[in-house]
Design an enzyme around this catalytic site. Structure first.
Site, PDB file in Angstrom:
ATOM      1  N   GLU A  71       0.822  -1.207   0.000  1.00  0.00           N
ATOM      2  CA  GLU A  71       0.000   0.000   0.000  1.00  0.00           C
ATOM      3  C   GLU A  71       0.859   1.260   0.000  1.00  0.00           C
ATOM      4  O   GLU A  71       0.552   2.226  -0.714  1.00  0.00           O
ATOM      5  CB  GLU A  71      -0.959  -0.016   1.194  1.00  0.00           C
ATOM      6  CG  GLU A  71      -2.053  -1.067   1.060  1.00  0.00           C
ATOM      7  CD  GLU A  71      -2.970  -1.131   2.263  1.00  0.00           C
ATOM      8  OE1 GLU A  71      -2.773  -0.344   3.221  1.00  0.00           O
ATOM      9  OE2 GLU A  71      -3.893  -1.981   2.270  1.00  0.00           O
ATOM     10  N   HIS A 104      -9.987   0.788   0.604  1.00  0.00           N
ATOM     11  CA  HIS A 104     -10.415  -0.056   1.725  1.00  0.00           C
ATOM     12  C   HIS A 104     -11.916  -0.341   1.704  1.00  0.00           C
ATOM     13  O   HIS A 104     -12.437  -0.979   2.614  1.00  0.00           O
ATOM     14  CB  HIS A 104     -10.036   0.605   3.052  1.00  0.00           C
ATOM     15  CG  HIS A 104      -8.554   0.589   3.327  1.00  0.00           C
ATOM     16  ND1 HIS A 104      -7.672   1.447   2.706  1.00  0.00           N
ATOM     17  CD2 HIS A 104      -7.795  -0.203   4.130  1.00  0.00           C
ATOM     18  CE1 HIS A 104      -6.442   1.203   3.136  1.00  0.00           C
ATOM     19  NE2 HIS A 104      -6.493   0.206   3.990  1.00  0.00           N
TER      20      HIS A 104
END
Length: 225
Positions: A71, A104
């Site tokens: 990420e 997310h």
């Protein structure tokens, strides 16, 4: 992309220390609620068996190694250098975290599929998660720009994944809530006080992203100094 040796020790240590200072209250809370003392806790943490167990746990690997590395690589090391020459550093710092927060949203699909809660609760939880992941993304983007290294954001990301969101409500109801809340306040105060000094670009050598912006004639690269 933040892979370089110059200033790497400071880049690994100082951002993590800064983040731990911010989490002073939660760390105190964890220590108070832990059944073992400090010596026993250190023995467990440093024991080879504990690390071997972690390295064979796919959930631990995902949360502490794979997710932080991938990420931060995508949303900081790759995305920031692409956006900053077009938007400037300031807007890029706040734009990247929006993509990071949206990434997310797959948790909504998982929760809806397995009916883990009501639809309203799921979307409320998703909105809350989007908010704090966006704020965290802005913080790690700031770290990436100020240090010119990827290792700091990755370690901070791993640490925050381990700690989770601070349990403020539990702290308010804790038997030792006064010293605990004082720890929360001192942690936030010290974090704000040390944010600029501990991320001073002079500690980390030349900053590749800032050099790129200088060549592009960006006059808003104030985060680089």
């Amino acid at each position: 992309m933040g892979f370089r040796l110059e200033g790497i020790f400071a880049a690994a240590l100082l951002p993590l220390l800064l983040t731990m200072i911010l989490f002073l209250g939660p760390l105190m809370q964890l220590s108070m609620d832990c059944p073992c003392d400090l010596a026993d806790g250190l023995k467990v943490v440093l024991a080879p068996r504990s690390w071997a167990r972690c390295l064979t746990d796919m959930r631990w690997l995902r949360n502490q190694v794979i997710a932080p590395l991938t990420e931060e690589l995508v949303f900081r090391a790759c995305m920031l250098p692409m956006l900053a020459p077009c938007t400037g550093l300031g807007p890029a710092v706040f734009t990247c975290p929006l993509f990071f927060g949206v990434a997310h949203f797959h948790h909504i699909i998982e929760q809806l599929r397995f009916r883990q809660s009501s639809v309203g609760s799921i979307f409320l939880s998703a909105a809350f998660q989007f908010s704090y992941t966006a704020v965290f993304g802005a913080y790690t983007a700031f770290l990436f720009i100020r240090t010119g290294h990827l290792i700091g954001p990755v370690l901070c990301h791993s640490f925050c994944n381990y700690m989770g969101f601070p349990a403020v409500c539990a702290a308010l109801e804790h038997p030792q809530r006064r010293p605990l809340l004082a720890g929360y306040a001192v942690g936030v105060g010290l974090f704000l006080l040390l944010l600029q000094p501990l991320t001073d670009p002079k500690l980390y050598g030349s900053l590749p992203l800032c050099v790129l912006l200088e060549r592009a004639g960006d006059s808003e690269a104030h985060l680089c100094s």
